[in-house]
Design a protein around this motif. Sequence first.
Motif, PDB file in Angstrom:
ATOM      1  N   MET A 278      -6.765  -3.482   5.449  1.00  0.00           N
ATOM      2  CA  MET A 278      -6.704  -4.601   4.479  1.00  0.00           C
ATOM      3  C   MET A 278      -6.102  -5.847   4.971  1.00  0.00           C
ATOM      4  SD  MET A 278      -6.223  -2.757   0.907  1.00  0.00           S
ATOM      5  CE  MET A 278      -6.690  -4.353  -0.090  1.00  0.00           C
TER       6      MET A 278
ATOM      7  N   PRO B 169       0.114   6.786  -7.132  1.00  0.00           N
ATOM      8  CA  PRO B 169      -0.761   5.634  -7.699  1.00  0.00           C
ATOM      9  C   PRO B 169      -0.937   5.653  -9.234  1.00  0.00           C
ATOM     10  CG  PRO B 169      -1.850   7.120  -5.950  1.00  0.00           C
ATOM     11  CD  PRO B 169      -0.415   7.684  -6.199  1.00  0.00           C
TER      12      PRO B 169
ATOM     13  N   ALA C 112      -6.698  -8.191  -4.674  1.00  0.00           N
ATOM     14  CA  ALA C 112      -7.268  -6.933  -3.910  1.00  0.00           C
ATOM     15  C   ALA C 112      -6.103  -5.764  -3.574  1.00  0.00           C
ATOM     16  CB  ALA C 112      -7.670  -7.343  -2.535  1.00  0.00           C
ATOM     17  N   LEU C 113      -4.933  -6.187  -3.686  1.00  0.00           N
ATOM     18  CA  LEU C 113      -3.712  -5.423  -3.504  1.00  0.00           C
ATOM     19  C   LEU C 113      -3.536  -4.267  -4.740  1.00  0.00           C
ATOM     20  CD1 LEU C 113      -1.420  -7.110  -1.148  1.00  0.00           C
ATOM     21  CD2 LEU C 113      -2.799  -5.080  -0.582  1.00  0.00           C
TER      22      LEU C 113
ATOM     23  N   TRP D  57      -5.688  -3.851  -7.023  1.00  0.00           N
ATOM     24  CA  TRP D  57      -6.736  -2.819  -7.624  1.00  0.00           C
ATOM     25  C   TRP D  57      -6.776  -1.562  -6.763  1.00  0.00           C
ATOM     26  CZ3 TRP D  57      -8.846  -3.585 -11.880  1.00  0.00           C
ATOM     27  CH2 TRP D  57     -10.181  -2.650 -12.219  1.00  0.00           C
ATOM     28  N   THR D  58      -5.882  -1.413  -5.735  1.00  0.00           N
ATOM     29  CA  THR D  58      -5.897  -0.208  -4.781  1.00  0.00           C
ATOM     30  C   THR D  58      -5.407   1.335  -5.394  1.00  0.00           C
ATOM     31  OG1 THR D  58      -3.785  -0.897  -4.065  1.00  0.00           O
ATOM     32  CG2 THR D  58      -5.650  -1.401  -2.548  1.00  0.00           C
TER      33      THR D  58
ATOM     34  N   TRP E  72      -8.539   3.151  -6.333  1.00  0.00           N
ATOM     35  CA  TRP E  72      -9.682   3.823  -5.477  1.00  0.00           C
ATOM     36  C   TRP E  72      -8.856   4.508  -4.203  1.00  0.00           C
ATOM     37  CZ3 TRP E  72      -8.691   2.013  -0.470  1.00  0.00           C
ATOM     38  CH2 TRP E  72      -8.374   0.723  -0.404  1.00  0.00           C
ATOM     39  N   PHE E  73      -7.341   4.426  -4.045  1.00  0.00           N
ATOM     40  CA  PHE E  73      -6.775   4.997  -2.986  1.00  0.00           C
ATOM     41  C   PHE E  73      -6.340   6.300  -3.090  1.00  0.00           C
ATOM     42  CE2 PHE E  73      -2.813   6.091  -0.692  1.00  0.00           C
ATOM     43  CZ  PHE E  73      -3.271   5.879   0.551  1.00  0.00           C
TER      44      PHE E  73
ATOM     45  N   VAL F  22      -4.584   2.246   6.072  1.00  0.00           N
ATOM     46  CA  VAL F  22      -5.445   1.514   4.882  1.00  0.00           C
ATOM     47  C   VAL F  22      -4.983   0.193   4.838  1.00  0.00           C
ATOM     48  CG1 VAL F  22      -5.990   1.328   2.599  1.00  0.00           C
ATOM     49  CG2 VAL F  22      -6.096   3.443   3.746  1.00  0.00           C
ATOM     50  N   GLY F  23      -3.670  -0.077   4.743  1.00  0.00           N
ATOM     51  CA  GLY F  23      -2.811  -1.287   4.856  1.00  0.00           C
ATOM     52  C   GLY F  23      -3.128  -2.342   5.895  1.00  0.00           C
TER      53      GLY F  23
ATOM     54  N   LEU G 109       0.865  -1.167   0.043  1.00  0.00           N
ATOM     55  CA  LEU G 109      -0.037  -0.048   0.078  1.00  0.00           C
ATOM     56  C   LEU G 109       0.851   1.423   0.065  1.00  0.00           C
ATOM     57  CD1 LEU G 109      -2.838   0.801   0.122  1.00  0.00           C
ATOM     58  CD2 LEU G 109      -2.398  -1.758   0.453  1.00  0.00           C
TER      59      LEU G 109
END
Length: 209
Positions: free
Chosen positions: A197, A113, A174-175, A177-178, A181-182, A193-194, A106
């Motif tokens: 998750m 990003p 899942a990771l 895809w962050t 949206w992050f 956030v990490g 994260l």
Amino acid sequence: MASDGPAGAAIAEAAGGDGAGPRGSILNAAMHLFGKQGFTGTSMRDIGNAVGVLPGSLYAHIDSKDALLVAIVADGIRRFLAAVEPHANGEGDPVARLRRMIVAHLEVVADNPERSLVVFHQWRFLGPDNLPGAVEQRREYERMFVKVVEEGVREGRLRADLNRRVVVLTMLGALNWTPEWFSPDGRLSPAEVGELMADTLLGGILADP
């Protein structure tokens, strides 16, 4: 991932630079455009317009649009591997190490990003000279997570009935895809956030006390 072959020495220099100068500006513009509209949807004219030069003038600093993608993906993968490897190959509780690996992932995403969007979603457009290297490095990253999950199973910290590869692919799915949206400007820090998750991703695989 090596950046020789079609990428050339100039783009290798750009990949290792600090983002300053014409090459850095071109790389940053390409990173933004590849993340926003995709590699195939971005033209050299788009990149030239973003940095305020004619498309033909870009070739004084880079070899090709493909070379830009090579540089961005190579640099991004290197950052993820470097962040996670110390925890994957470290000692101690495998569950705690998995948690640190998730947080480290994260934190790399949060650092840029847009770069992560390109690394996770545009790497498939690498040319034949560079795609195999990127695929192997992605597998290396996956193997780091599999290794620690397997340690957790052996030590009784994770459920013995787990399909290790499915667990890891679920985590990485899942990771990865962050970046969609992050927000680095959000209320929670990357580490927070990490941790959230990690709570979600590890909660279903922990062994009973």
